[in-house]
Structure formats: structure tokens, C-alpha cells
Design a protein around this motif. Sequence first.
Motif, PDB file in Angstrom:
ATOM      1  N   LYS A   3     -23.411 -16.871  41.313  1.00  0.00           N
ATOM      2  CA  LYS A   3     -24.033 -15.569  41.693  1.00  0.00           C
ATOM      3  C   LYS A   3     -25.396 -15.420  41.597  1.00  0.00           C
ATOM      4  O   LYS A   3     -26.203 -14.770  42.530  1.00  0.00           O
ATOM      5  CB  LYS A   3     -23.243 -14.298  41.391  1.00  0.00           C
ATOM      6  N   GLN A   4     -25.835 -16.294  40.517  1.00  0.00           N
ATOM      7  CA  GLN A   4     -27.401 -16.187  40.150  1.00  0.00           C
ATOM      8  C   GLN A   4     -28.284 -16.893  40.622  1.00  0.00           C
ATOM      9  O   GLN A   4     -29.464 -16.955  40.435  1.00  0.00           O
ATOM     10  CB  GLN A   4     -27.582 -15.904  38.562  1.00  0.00           C
ATOM     11  N   ILE A   5     -28.008 -17.991  41.445  1.00  0.00           N
ATOM     12  CA  ILE A   5     -28.574 -19.059  41.865  1.00  0.00           C
ATOM     13  C   ILE A   5     -29.276 -19.084  43.049  1.00  0.00           C
ATOM     14  O   ILE A   5     -30.765 -18.983  43.266  1.00  0.00           O
ATOM     15  CB  ILE A   5     -27.612 -20.580  42.027  1.00  0.00           C
ATOM     16  N   TRP A   6     -28.463 -18.654  44.408  1.00  0.00           N
ATOM     17  CA  TRP A   6     -28.930 -18.553  45.668  1.00  0.00           C
ATOM     18  C   TRP A   6     -29.685 -17.214  45.977  1.00  0.00           C
ATOM     19  O   TRP A   6     -29.302 -16.574  46.725  1.00  0.00           O
ATOM     20  CB  TRP A   6     -27.997 -18.770  46.678  1.00  0.00           C
ATOM     21  N   THR A   7     -30.777 -16.557  45.045  1.00  0.00           N
ATOM     22  CA  THR A   7     -30.960 -15.201  45.194  1.00  0.00           C
ATOM     23  C   THR A   7     -32.370 -15.157  46.174  1.00  0.00           C
ATOM     24  O   THR A   7     -32.695 -13.901  46.344  1.00  0.00           O
ATOM     25  CB  THR A   7     -31.369 -14.857  43.720  1.00  0.00           C
ATOM     26  N   LYS A   8     -32.640 -16.284  46.593  1.00  0.00           N
ATOM     27  CA  LYS A   8     -34.088 -15.983  47.557  1.00  0.00           C
ATOM     28  C   LYS A   8     -33.560 -16.043  48.949  1.00  0.00           C
ATOM     29  O   LYS A   8     -34.322 -16.101  49.981  1.00  0.00           O
ATOM     30  CB  LYS A   8     -34.864 -17.397  47.293  1.00  0.00           C
ATOM     31  N   VAL A   9     -32.091 -16.387  49.177  1.00  0.00           N
ATOM     32  CA  VAL A   9     -31.728 -16.424  50.686  1.00  0.00           C
ATOM     33  C   VAL A   9     -31.978 -14.977  51.302  1.00  0.00           C
ATOM     34  O   VAL A   9     -31.677 -14.153  50.893  1.00  0.00           O
ATOM     35  CB  VAL A   9     -30.172 -16.604  50.779  1.00  0.00           C
ATOM     36  N   GLU A  10     -32.715 -15.077  52.592  1.00  0.00           N
ATOM     37  CA  GLU A  10     -32.853 -13.766  53.241  1.00  0.00           C
ATOM     38  C   GLU A  10     -32.269 -13.983  54.710  1.00  0.00           C
ATOM     39  O   GLU A  10     -32.008 -12.885  55.196  1.00  0.00           O
ATOM     40  CB  GLU A  10     -34.426 -13.948  53.715  1.00  0.00           C
TER      41      GLU A  10
END
Length: 532
Positions: free
Chosen positions: A432-439
Motif C-alpha cells: 500500500k505504501q509503494i504506488w503513492t505517486k499515482v494521480e
Amino acid sequence: MSSEPPSGAPNDLSQFTERERNLLTVIEREKHELEGRKARLQQELEEVETSIIKTQRRYGEIYNARSPTDTLPNEILTAIFRESQQISRLSGVVDNPIAEVTISHVCSHWRRLAMLAPSLWNVFRYDGAVAPQIPLDRLHAYLERSQTHTLDIYLSFTGSGEGWSDQLDMLDTIAPHFSRCRTLQVLSDNDTHIDDFLHKLECAQLPLLEYLSICPDRWHEPPDEYIVSDWNANVLLNGAAPSLKYLRLDSTSLCDFRPPLSSITHLRLEERRRGGMTKFSSNVLDDVFTLPSLETLSIWGDLFFQTGTEYTGASLVEAKRLKHARLEGRKGIVTQYFLSHVMAPALETLTLALVRLDIPLILRDIDLFPSLHTLSLLRGAYGFGPDTLVNFLPFMNITHHIKRFILASPLVQFLAEAMAPPPGSDLHVQAKQIWTKVEEVVINVDSRALELSYKPLIVAFPNMKTLRMNEECRLNIAGDPAWAELQARMKFDIIEFSEGDVLIPCYWPPGPDWMDTEEDPYVFMSTLTIGP
């Protein structure tokens, strides 16, 4: 009863009385006079119709001289013609009648300008699967009207069936103009053999050629499958095509048509209907990844022979200029090999048609894809098992820079579970903490696959600003009370495939998309609604 004389004796009037003979003579003379009058009237009608056309033309020339378009300088009006021609192609469907043909039939002034503009006639396209006839005369006209201008030729014989020998006449007609070709695309199948054309092309001089697509899709029958450990360029040698930068081959042309790759910027090696017997080793993969000018790469199909043992022995290679990659083949091994052994500092978009989940990636201490912003996952995954999430975490870490995530794969359920951590699950917390930049998230799956997965999947992207999905998914989840809350915090769009909406990044030149997206396996796969 017929009014004509008996066929056996048309002039035998001995059986008639003198009065009857005189009457028949008068009637025959009258008939001849009427026929003569009819011929004169027909000639006069033709002359009148010609005069009407000339009068209309003179009227139009005077009247149109005051129109805004005809008061424009010839150079500007010709530029408008060219723009109209380009716009007619942007929709992905070639207009009928074709734009340049329509322009040349509007008026005499426009026709004169069109005939004097070689750039209006230097692009020729033929799709045999839908064409009502073989436009050999039109091809001759285009070659003549284009004068010495560079040529862009697009021919597709795929699906046209047998017995169209005139198609080969089109290829023979083009051959003397090889020196003018900037773009040459020939797609075919087993019904239309282009072997003779390929032989002419192999040794031809093509100094202006930049874009080449050769996809015969013809079944070859060598004794056995054979493995090639290096590219072995065998055509267009000794500087025959010094400007070549785009190359598209299918798995059958790879058998015996391999140009030099040193100057290639855009490379597509894609299996179509038939698989070739030639397979390349991982050495060739490394050579392809490290081509000095390569910016875009597409691989589809069983083209490379790999066993999986290459992962342990291969060293890291650098694809210095690679910006866009699309990968599929042999149960996901090509994809896995790329993710484990290629460093691509300029890579911006990555499209994967098959992800391998049963073989762990080789972890590196460096950021392999620091410029990656778009990730597309198509089809599905190979090797689900108890270690699936353990093996998938390194993949997520390698792609952690992404801002746009495109999902047309049953992986939607797995990702929803992976990114919705149950209490006490360290692996799920990490995911859950990896793809945090996805817009932006784009989802094209069957609504049943998304029904129970969309909330944990969407919540897993805390910075998401845009969500796109197909209409079926939207209708299925719109009744959920949480949907209004999700809509309130993000922009929502519907995917419109009917309007040519292409989900995945397409960076394949030249020119408008319609020119070389025929039978593109990635575009086709991304437009399917993927089931659970």
C-alpha cells in the motif's frame, strides 16, 4: 407482330401490289429521315450539354473569384488543401472519396492548384480487405502527380483473399520508385505472397527510406525450429538505407529479412497470425535493449528462446535512450528478463502484456527506471501461487515512480487484495505504501472483476485525481453509497472506444495514428473488456 421486313428477303417486294410497294417505300424513307433527325438531335443535345458545362465553368470562375478562398494566394490555398488532407486521416478511417480527389473536383482553379502540388499526391494507401477494387490506375496517377516528391506508401493485402494478382502489379509498379520512398509499409498474409517484392527490396538503394514495415505473415517450413544467437543482418546492407530509423517486422519476416539495426530508433518485432520458426537467444535481446539509438521498442509473441535460467547469469545492461517499451512473450519470461537485467534511465512508459509472478525479480541497489511515469498492465499474469505477493513487491518497487496506471487485466482483484492490508500483514502494508505517486488510474475490466475490488483499489491511491473506466463498470458501481464520495474528490471519465479511444501510450511514428496501427496487438488487447 414485327414491323421489320422478313429477315430472309428484306428487299423482296414481288408479292406486293404496286400501290403497296410505293407505300412501303414512302414509309421506309420516312423512317430513315426520322433516324437522321434523331442522330442530329442527339448530337445537338451533346453540344448543348457541353455548352452548359462550359457556361457553368465560366460562371463559376467569375463568381468564385469573389469568394474568400479564391482570393487567397495560391500558396496559402494549397497549404489549406494539405491541412484538410491531414485532418481527414486523423479519425483513423480513410475518407471515401479521398480528400485530395475531392479537392481536385471542386472547380477548375482548385484542380489546377491540386495538380501542381506534388505533396497532395505523395501518400498512397490501400487496404485490400475493404477496398472494392484494386486502384492500380490511381497508384499510377499518384506516382506521376507526386513528381520527385518523397513517397509514403501503405499497402495491406491482409484478408483480401486469393486471386488478386493485380495486387502484385502494385508492388511491381512501386519498385522503380524505391529511391523516392520515405515510408514503405506492406502487410500481407498467406494468400498474397510478396517474396518477389522482398527480393527486389533486399538489394535496392533507398536513400530516403525512414519507415519500413514488412509483415508477410507467410508460413515458412524449415526442417526444425532453430535458434539464432545474433542478429546477422542480411538485407539493405552497405548503406542501402542510411536514413532508416523505424522498423516493423513480424515473426515470419524475421526468418529471412533482417536489416541492420544500428540506426533504428523505433523497433517493433510482433507476431501476427503465424509464428515463425526462427527464435533468438537472450544475447539478441541484450543487443536489442542496448541499441545506441533505440527510443521505442515493442515485442509480441514467441520470438525469443529462453528457459528462465538466464536470470541468474545475465549481467545488467543499459538501454540509454529507450523511452517507451511494450513487452510480451513466452509466458512472461521476456518481461521478467527486462525487469531483472535492464537499466533504462530515460524510460517513460512501460506496457506489459504478461507479468510473471512465480519467479522473483533480481533485486538491484540502483533505481532502474527513474523517469517512468506510465505503467500499463494488459491480459493477466502467469504463475499465481503462495509467493505471489512476495514476488510482486519487487515489481512494484521497480515501478514506484509511476503517476499513471492503466489496468486492462484480471490482476485488478489481486491488486485490490494486495493493497488492502488486513490487520498484522506486513507485506500488504508495504504494498500500500509503494504506488503513492499515482494521480490517474484507468481501468478496463469486466464489471464482475471490479465489483468487490474497486473501493480498496481506489483507496490505495491516496493522491489519485482522475479515474477512467468503461461504461459497464460505472453502471455497476454507481449505486454504491461510497461512489458519490469518490466522485466528489476526483475527476471521472468514461472510456469511449467507439470514438477511437486508445488507452495505452502510442508513440509509433510516422504521422497520424491510422498510418501504422493496423493489427497492433497491444492496442487490440487494451480495447477488450477483460473478464475476471
